[in-house]
Design an enzyme around this catalytic site. Structure first.
Site, PDB file in Angstrom:
ATOM      1  N   ARG A 275       0.836  -1.204   0.000  1.00 11.69           N
ATOM      2  CA  ARG A 275       0.000   0.000   0.000  1.00 11.69           C
ATOM      3  C   ARG A 275       0.870   1.252   0.000  1.00 11.69           C
ATOM      4  O   ARG A 275       1.764   1.390   0.828  1.00 11.69           O
ATOM      5  CB  ARG A 275      -0.922  -0.023   1.225  1.00 11.69           C
ATOM      6  CG  ARG A 275      -1.792  -1.273   1.199  1.00 11.69           C
ATOM      7  CD  ARG A 275      -2.771  -1.353   2.321  1.00 11.69           C
ATOM      8  NE  ARG A 275      -3.556  -2.583   2.169  1.00 11.69           N
ATOM      9  CZ  ARG A 275      -4.587  -2.935   2.920  1.00 11.69           C
ATOM     10  NH1 ARG A 275      -4.986  -2.118   3.888  1.00 11.69           N
ATOM     11  NH2 ARG A 275      -5.225  -4.059   2.708  1.00 11.69           N
ATOM     12  N   ARG A 290       1.276   1.357  10.446  1.00  7.28           N
ATOM     13  CA  ARG A 290       0.900   1.705   9.066  1.00  7.28           C
ATOM     14  C   ARG A 290       2.156   1.599   8.207  1.00  7.28           C
ATOM     15  O   ARG A 290       3.054   2.419   8.313  1.00  7.28           O
ATOM     16  CB  ARG A 290       0.335   3.132   9.035  1.00  7.28           C
ATOM     17  CG  ARG A 290      -0.224   3.561   7.680  1.00  7.28           C
ATOM     18  CD  ARG A 290      -0.753   4.992   7.716  1.00  7.28           C
ATOM     19  NE  ARG A 290      -1.863   5.137   8.649  1.00  7.28           N
ATOM     20  CZ  ARG A 290      -3.136   4.814   8.384  1.00  7.28           C
ATOM     21  NH1 ARG A 290      -3.443   4.360   7.197  1.00  7.28           N
ATOM     22  NH2 ARG A 290      -4.063   4.964   9.290  1.00  7.28           N
ATOM     23  N   GLU A 362      -8.258  -0.269  13.937  1.00 12.34           N
ATOM     24  CA  GLU A 362      -8.670  -1.328  12.997  1.00 12.34           C
ATOM     25  C   GLU A 362      -7.596  -2.417  12.830  1.00 12.34           C
ATOM     26  O   GLU A 362      -6.447  -2.127  12.538  1.00 12.34           O
ATOM     27  CB  GLU A 362      -8.962  -0.699  11.633  1.00 12.34           C
ATOM     28  CG  GLU A 362      -9.329  -1.730  10.578  1.00 12.34           C
ATOM     29  CD  GLU A 362      -9.507  -1.117   9.186  1.00 12.34           C
ATOM     30  OE1 GLU A 362      -9.636   0.114   9.081  1.00 12.34           O
ATOM     31  OE2 GLU A 362      -9.516  -1.888   8.211  1.00 12.34           O
ATOM     32  N   SER A 365     -11.226  -6.443   8.778  1.00 14.64           N
ATOM     33  CA  SER A 365     -12.342  -5.836   8.076  1.00 14.64           C
ATOM     34  C   SER A 365     -13.067  -6.907   7.278  1.00 14.64           C
ATOM     35  O   SER A 365     -12.434  -7.673   6.563  1.00 14.64           O
ATOM     36  CB  SER A 365     -11.785  -4.769   7.140  1.00 14.64           C
ATOM     37  OG  SER A 365     -12.826  -4.055   6.543  1.00 14.64           O
ATOM     38  N   ARG A 402      -0.303  -5.261  12.313  1.00 11.27           N
ATOM     39  CA  ARG A 402      -1.179  -4.635  13.309  1.00 11.27           C
ATOM     40  C   ARG A 402      -1.481  -5.586  14.462  1.00 11.27           C
ATOM     41  O   ARG A 402      -1.635  -5.157  15.607  1.00 11.27           O
ATOM     42  CB  ARG A 402      -2.479  -4.150  12.658  1.00 11.27           C
ATOM     43  CG  ARG A 402      -2.216  -2.937  11.784  1.00 11.27           C
ATOM     44  CD  ARG A 402      -3.449  -2.167  11.433  1.00 11.27           C
ATOM     45  NE  ARG A 402      -3.074  -0.987  10.665  1.00 11.27           N
ATOM     46  CZ  ARG A 402      -3.916  -0.074  10.210  1.00 11.27           C
ATOM     47  NH1 ARG A 402      -5.225  -0.215  10.452  1.00 11.27           N
ATOM     48  NH2 ARG A 402      -3.488   0.964   9.542  1.00 11.27           N
TER      49      ARG A 402
END
Length: 437
Positions: A275, A290, A362, A365, A402
RNA sequence: GGAGGCGUCGCCUAGUCCGGUCUAUGGCGCCCGCCUGCUAAGCGGGUUUGGGGCUACAACCCCAUCGAGGGUUCAAAUCCCUCCGCCUCCGCCA
């Protein structure tokens, strides 16, 4: 893409969905107009083409007749052939221009349709990112003050354990890159093994997919719209680095018609995720929360549209089972309409408690993409009702980095060691605690 | 990276050299019907997908679809170009 029949019969519903997403409702009217034009051109073209074919098919027999004929008959035949040829040539050039118009109309309609996001599930809370609804909160964050020490953040803990090396990550690859070393590397493998074991126990088929894909796969899953700026592109080879295994797992059955008897099909894929994190400068700049690359175990389901909702709940149950086994406090949110991404009609996120930040963040998902992706990717099912698009759903079982953040921070001890949840111990040689070097 | 071969409606396959009679052949499978103590066999019919017209989302009609996209032509599975995929050989390589 959405069902054009819904757009034609109930455009108000589509406009409302666009508004809920914070997207342009005018797209609906532009698309309706383009769709009408496309159909008009289609009719025009097929009628004209039919005439052209009819005229053209007379040429062969007339040539044959001409060869056999002689005298006056020959002249007559020649005249007839000339006449037909002239007509055929005129029709051919007419067809050519009508076809160009038809292709333009089609391209316009396709382009607009591709830009339209999925219809939002009316139960999703309406609004921007902050308008999420909390469905459930599980577990209680530890009271570190009561325990007599301030919680360290994952960078400090990970560095002390020799698990995370941010400095060398930056040296070798740049900011937002890391090395997992020692127990850090082992932790990733443990998490992945644990997640895949859990999924296969529930009957999901393990898959290791390619993480470089063609444009059609990226486009079909809906990542080249607003999300495009976050996608890495390998220009020289016209390939994209996937941001999630959802992409190859969705494209896996592209252009296929699946027998309804083989549904639901459930896969669990393990892949790296890339990403660009454009526009997130200054957000979560420290550590591995991140990053530009991480590994993830992702579930993916193909089901009949009428079963999609139940499947969504099912994927969420698997995610909860995983979270529960890690003994980390979390909450489940119903993601707001403005934060769904182009493909999802509804999305449930699990947010884990992060002690150093004092808030939930988060970690997984689960999305119900209904028939949006299957329409774009040409994935259909065949049952008694005929051939129709099916629904696709995806859900994170474990996003490694994460999860490591949450694990280290929630299970840290006053002495800097970290307790290993029981479920992970078998994958870490029975180890109950990770000790600082 | 170099050389060659191949890609046809679920599977196999005819057709491609020499463009029109291809509304794409035949077999297998599948579906419907007939026949039949039952099953099998046999017989008859159907069986790509997408779009459009007309409509009851039926029937019917039309267009596109022979890996994909362009081109030539009145006409392309068939001729030309580009791309993709598979196979074989050579080179390189984890």
């Amino acid at each position: 893409m959405i069902d054009l029949r819904i757009l034609r019969s109930d455009p108000e519903r589509v406009r409302a969905s666009q508004l809920a997403r914070g997207e342009d409702p005018a797209l609906v009217d532009a698309l309706l107009a383009a769709d009408a034009r496309r159909r008009e051109q289609e009719t025009l073209f097929s009628e004209l083409r039919n005439r052209q074919k009819q005229v053209s098919s007379r040429v062969g027999p007339l040539r044959g007749a001409l060869k056999k004929a002689d005298g006056a008959d020959r002249e007559q035949a020649q005249r007839e052939l000339d006449q037909v040829m002239t007509q055929a040539q005129e029709l051919a050039s007419e067809v050519k221009s009508v076809e160009a118009a038809r292709q333009d109309a089609e391209a316009d309609a396709d382009r607009l349709l591709a830009g339209l996001s999925n219809l939002v599930d009316p139960r999703a809370p309406v609004g921007g990112e902050q308008e999420f609804r909390i469905i459930e909160t599980v577990g209680t964050p530890r009271d570190f003050a009561a325990e007599g020490f301030a919680p360290r953040d994952h960078v400090e803990l990970g560095t002390a354990l020799g698990a995370i090396d941010m400095e060398r990550g930056a040296k070798v690859s740049g900011s937002r890159f890391y090395f997992l070393t020692g127990v850090g590397a082992l932790l990733e493998l443990a998490l992945i093994n644990h997640a895949v074991a859990l999924a296969t126990a529930h009957g999901l088929l393990p898959v290791i997919p390619p993480s470089l894909v063609r444009p059609a796969a990226m486009e079909g899953t809906g990542f080249l719209g607003q999300a495009a700026e976050n996608v890495y592109r390998v220009e020289l080879d016209d390939l994209y680095l996937v941001g999630t295994a959802e992409v190859p797992l969705a494209a896996y059955h592209s252009d296929e018609i699946l027998d309804a008897a083989t549904l639901p099909r459930r896969y669990v894929g393990w892949s790296p995720c890339y990403r660009r994190e454009a526009g997130s400068y200054g957000k979560d700049t420290s550590g591995i929360f991140r990053v530009h690359w991480f590994d993830k175990v992702e579930m993916f389901s193909y089901v009949a549209p009428e079963d999609a909702e139940a499947e969504h709940e099912q994927l969420l149950r698997y995610e909860r089972e995983m979270q529960d086994s890690l003994e980390i406090p979390y909450r489940i949110i119903d993601v707001a309409s403005g934060d769904l991404g182009a493909s999802a009609a509804r999305k449930f996120d699990i947010e884990a408690w992060v002690p150093s930040q004092g808030r939930y963040r988060e970690v997984t998902s689960a999305s119900n993409c209904t028939e949006f992706q299957s329409r774009r990717l040409g994935i259909r099912m065949r049952d008694a009702q005929g051939i129709r698009p099916l629904a696709t759903l995806n859900g994170t079982l474990v996003a490694v980095t994460r999860t490591i953040v949450a694990l280290l921070e929630n299970h840290q001890q006053a002495d800097g060691s970290v307790a290993v949840p029981v479920a992970l111990r078998p994958y870490l040689g029975g180890r109950a605690r990770l000790e600082p070097l």
